[in-house]
Write a protein that holds these residues in place. Structure first.
Motif, PDB file in Angstrom:
ATOM      1  N   LYS A  67       0.833  -1.200   0.000  1.00 44.85           N
ATOM      2  CA  LYS A  67       0.000   0.000   0.000  1.00 44.85           C
ATOM      3  C   LYS A  67       0.863   1.244   0.000  1.00 44.85           C
ATOM      4  O   LYS A  67       2.029   1.213   0.349  1.00 44.85           O
ATOM      5  N   ASN A 128       3.127   4.030  -5.827  1.00 47.19           N
ATOM      6  CA  ASN A 128       1.675   3.905  -5.749  1.00 47.19           C
ATOM      7  C   ASN A 128       1.057   5.146  -5.107  1.00 47.19           C
ATOM      8  O   ASN A 128       0.067   5.692  -5.604  1.00 47.19           O
ATOM      9  N   ALA A 129       1.657   5.594  -4.018  1.00 46.69           N
ATOM     10  CA  ALA A 129       1.155   6.793  -3.335  1.00 46.69           C
ATOM     11  C   ALA A 129       1.308   8.026  -4.214  1.00 46.69           C
ATOM     12  O   ALA A 129       0.403   8.873  -4.280  1.00 46.69           O
ATOM     13  N   SER A 131       1.270   8.112  -7.425  1.00 44.52           N
ATOM     14  CA  SER A 131       0.215   8.018  -8.452  1.00 44.52           C
ATOM     15  C   SER A 131      -1.106   8.532  -7.918  1.00 44.52           C
ATOM     16  O   SER A 131      -1.812   9.283  -8.596  1.00 44.52           O
ATOM     17  N   ASP A 132      -1.450   8.140  -6.697  1.00 48.07           N
ATOM     18  CA  ASP A 132      -2.702   8.607  -6.091  1.00 48.07           C
ATOM     19  C   ASP A 132      -2.687  10.122  -5.883  1.00 48.07           C
ATOM     20  O   ASP A 132      -3.669  10.806  -6.164  1.00 48.07           O
ATOM     21  N   ALA A 135      -3.128  12.221  -9.148  1.00 38.68           N
ATOM     22  CA  ALA A 135      -4.375  12.087  -9.901  1.00 38.68           C
ATOM     23  C   ALA A 135      -5.110  13.411 -10.140  1.00 38.68           C
ATOM     24  O   ALA A 135      -5.549  13.661 -11.263  1.00 38.68           O
ATOM     25  N   SER A 142      -1.170   9.696 -13.991  1.00 35.18           N
ATOM     26  CA  SER A 142      -1.527   8.849 -12.855  1.00 35.18           C
ATOM     27  C   SER A 142      -2.064   7.504 -13.344  1.00 35.18           C
ATOM     28  O   SER A 142      -1.680   6.450 -12.823  1.00 35.18           O
ATOM     29  N   LYS A 146      -0.352   3.840 -12.694  1.00 28.85           N
ATOM     30  CA  LYS A 146      -1.106   2.763 -12.039  1.00 28.85           C
ATOM     31  C   LYS A 146      -1.054   1.484 -12.875  1.00 28.85           C
ATOM     32  O   LYS A 146      -0.832   0.397 -12.345  1.00 28.85           O
TER      33      LYS A 146
END
Length: 173
Positions: A67, A128-129, A131-132, A135, A142, A146
């Motif tokens: 995560k 991952n973070a 990318s979030d 967004a 983004s 992902k």
């Protein structure tokens, strides 16, 4: 400099990023030129975000990520301090690029597989973070990040742009 010219040169997400990041906060004047925009695009997007993504994914093709980080941009966004929100993201990108240089995962992959996995998993969580967090600012980028994280396939997010600037010669009287 027109927005249309910027989109032709930098793409939609590149233009969006540059407009949000070069001039401080919403409503403030900005000192921009093609040279400054191209340098920022190359430094931040092609070399910073793009290089980090490509390096980590190339190294991590067989490692599963976890995560993301728990970092909130809400306060900066609520105050319309969009360049401050982007600064938070780019600090993570700079830190991760330094983390790669400090830990040399390409060497760990050969000599210490356990530490290699720790380093790559941390970088995958960060990607991952990132990318979030990107967004709202760079939605297409983004999405590409992902997808690349899901497949572990390296992707070129931003091509470097050659700096070509016209030099104006003034006539002497």
């Amino acid at each position: 400099i027109s927005a249309k010219e910027m989109v032709e040169k930098f793409g939609v997400d590149g233009t969006r990023y540059l407009l949000l990041s070069v001039g401080g906060n919403f409503g403030e004047d900005a000192d921009v030129s093609w040279k400054k925009l191209t340098e920022k695009y190359n430094a931040d997007l092609a070399n910073g975000l793009g290089n980090l993504t490509s390096r980590v994914l190339k190294l991590a093709q067989n490692i599963k990520g976890g995560k993301g980080l728990n970092i909130s941009l809400d306060e900066s966004i609520e105050k319309m301090e969009l360049s401050s929100a982007l600064d938070i993201i780019w600090n993570i990108i700079r830190d991760d690029n330094k983390y790669i240089e400090d830990n040399k995962p390409w060497e760990l992959a050969k000599n210490n597989l356990e530490n290699f996995k720790v380093v790559i998993e941390k970088l995958l969580r960060d990607l991952n973070a990132i990318s979030d967090m990107l967004a709202p600012f760079l939605p297409e980028t983004s999405k590409k990040k992902k997808k690349a994280l899901e497949t572990k396939e390296p992707v070129i997010l931003f091509q470097r742009i050659k700096a070509t600037f016209k030099v104006l010669k003034l006539k002497e009287n």
